[in-house]
Write an enzyme that holds these catalytic residues in place. Structure first.
Site: not given
Ligand code: NDP
Length: 485
Positions: A176, A229, A233-234, A251, A285, A384
């Site tokens: 996904k 992510g 969310t994790g 991660e 990250c 972050e």
């Molecule tokens: P998220 O953690 O929300 O998104 C990462 C992934 O998780 C996407 O595929 C997203 O889908 C999915 N997701 C969202 N909500 C859920 C849920 N409840 N259960 C399972 N999966 C879910 O990050 P965001 O894209 O909202 O980014 C927000 C902040 O997160 C950023 O500003 C940054 O600070 C951080 N981030 C950190 C990352 C890292 O590698 N450390 C990577 C990405 C974000 P969908 O896109 O459809 O919402």
């Protein structure tokens, strides 16, 4: 022309969502709509889980000799390599990262598939000595159906880091991608299909994580979740999946420190701090966003850092000369802007940046930004931001530098700059992070992709890449044989 099939990939076929719904995905450099992508809902998830379950339970994929799975992965690598230009262009247009970064990442993805093509038959069990009359050995068996949820900051590479070891281990995958950047994951699905991945083994399901996530976490037929992510969310996924005792690897976020001692090559450290902090527009990250500099070289470092950052070329990500593109979305731009305002309100001072660079509207551009005069407890130092914002703080002793670096809920990556090897290794040991680079802004993953990648503390669970990732996608079965009559 994008030439991406924007439907869902389920059971080896590209299909529309059951609801018929589509969602828009954008081009961050212009704000224009780039494509309309089929939007997976719960019925589509059910179809994908059923297909993956059947592919796993009935085979042939998990039962193939690992060498043969490896051959399929090698064909995927070859096709990625043959398609670098096209995949990189789609990645850049959809995510805003520079074309040179996209090319490097797509080539890196090919190497990841190659690595796991070779690794598929080299990850095996062991024999535990129990004397003449007993035989005890372990089997490494694929975990089963795996849901992989990926972020928007490294869309194609993150999907490859996850899918390649899972496929090598013999799992069936439901991928996904993030809703901002679904296109190159669909390309990966198409490549897998052409390369001979059997039906149901690699499903790609763009759709809203907030709606699909809960069902993924509680679905009784999904054996494992791999997620990259936001930490929040994790944590939600971990809570939701607890009842089913699902296997989970995470991660998550980072706020990685960069410690510069006075005896380091200051010019080199300052130049590297630019790429380390502003690479991928800071949406990484591993970004080195907290720079701790020994006080007597602090001002010289800041001057060199600011000068190099001002030369960093921000602009059209499709231009090969560009070093930093736009942020992924307007929402991300607002978030970064708000953080800089919080930092200044808390007493930090802007050295450069702090807003949109001139002449680059309407894309989501934000200038490389350096803050000084902060203390370690400020929100801009602790949280972050995920944008091109770096804070520089002076320190007086090795112990103080280590204490400030460790004073954070994350523990992903770090850098230490010094010519003193003993000091470097003392600091490496003292840092509570999953990775440390010495005299480098980069992570090992940038160069080799074969070293373990992951974090301490709230930065995650488990290690990706290398042989470590195969452990994430396998169970250990112990077999005891009584040989005595
Ligand atoms: P998220 O953690 O929300 O998104 C990462 C992934 O998780 C996407 O595929 C997203 O889908 C999915 N997701 C969202 N909500 C859920 C849920 N409840 N259960 C399972 N999966 C879910 O990050 P965001 O894209 O909202 O980014 C927000 C902040 O997160 C950023 O500003 C940054 O600070 C951080 N981030 C950190 C990352 C890292 O590698 N450390 C990577 C990405 C974000 P969908 O896109 O459809 O919402």
């Amino acid at each position: 022309m994008l030439e991406v099939d924007t439907r869902l990939l389920i059971d080896g076929e590209f299909v529309e969502a059951r609801s018929g719904e589509r969602f828009k995905t954008y081009e961050p450099a212009t704000g224009a709509v780039l494509a309309q992508v089929a939007k997976a809902g719960s019925e589509d998830l059910e179809r994908a889980v059923a297909a993956a379950r059947q592919a796993f339970d009935e085979g042939p994929w998990p039962k193939l000799p690992p060498f043969e799975r490896g051959q399929v992965l090698r064909r995927i690598a070859d096709r990625i390599r043959a398609g670098v230009d096209r995949i990189a262009e789609v990645e850049t247009r959809n995510g805003g990262k520079t074309i040179s970064d996209s090319r490097r990442e797509v080539e890196g993805a090919a190497r990841v598939f190659e690595y796991y093509a070779g690794a598929a038959d080299k990850f095996f069990g062991e024999t535990i000595p129990m004397g003449e009359e007993r035989l005890d050995f372990t089997l490494r068996e694929p975990i089963g159906v795996v849901a992989q949820i990926t972020p928007w900051n490294f869309p194609f590479l993150a999907a490859s880091w996850k899918a390649a070891p899972a496929l090598a281990a013999g799992c069936a995958v439901i991928l996904k991608p993030a809703s901002y950047t679904p296109l190159t994951s669909l390309l990966l699905g198409a490549i897998g299909r052409e390369a001979g991945v059997p039906r149901g083994v690699l499903n790609v399901l763009p759709g809203p994580g907030a709606e699909l996530g809960e069902r993924v976490a509680t679905h009784p037929l999904i054996d494992k979740i791999a997620f990259t992510g936001e930490t929040r969310t994790g944590a939600a996924l971990l809570r939701a999946s607890a009842e089913g005792i699902k296997r989970v690897s995470l991660e998550l976020g980072g706020k990685s420190p960069n410690i510069v001692f006075a005896d380091a090559d200051i010019g080199k450290a300052a130049a590297a701090a630019v790429k380390g902090g502003f690479g991928n527009a800071g949406q990484s990250c591993s970004a080195r966003t907290r720079v701790y500099v020994e006080r007597r070289v602090h001002d010289a470092f800041v001057a060199a850092f600011a000068e190099a950052a001002e030369r960093y070329r921000v602009g059209d990500p499709l231009d090969a000369a560009t070093e930093m593109g736009p942020l992924v979305s307007g929402a991300q731009l607002e978030r970064v802007k708000a953080y800089v305002e919080i930092g200044v309100a808390e007493g930090a001072r802007l050295v450069i940046g702090g807003g949109r660079p001139s002449g680059l509207a309407p894309g989501n551009y934000f200038a490389p930004t350096i803050l000084v005069g902060a203390n370690n407890r400020m929100r801009v130092v602790q949280e972050e931001i995920f944008g091109p914002v770096v804070v520089v703080i002076p320190f007086d002793s090795e112990a103080e530098a280590v204490a400030m670096a460790n004073d954070n809920e994350y523990g992903l990556n770090a850098s230490v700059w010094t010519r003193d090897l003993s000091k470097a290794l003392r600091v490496v040991r003292a840092l509570r992070t999953g990775m440390v680079s010495v005299n480098s802004h980069g992570s090992a993953s940038r160069w080799g992709l074969f070293a373990p990648f992951g974090g301490y503390k709230k930065s995650g669970l488990g290690r990706e890449l290398g042989m470590y990732a195969l452990a994430l996608y396998t169970e250990v079965k112990n077999v005891f044989v009584e040989l005595a009559d």
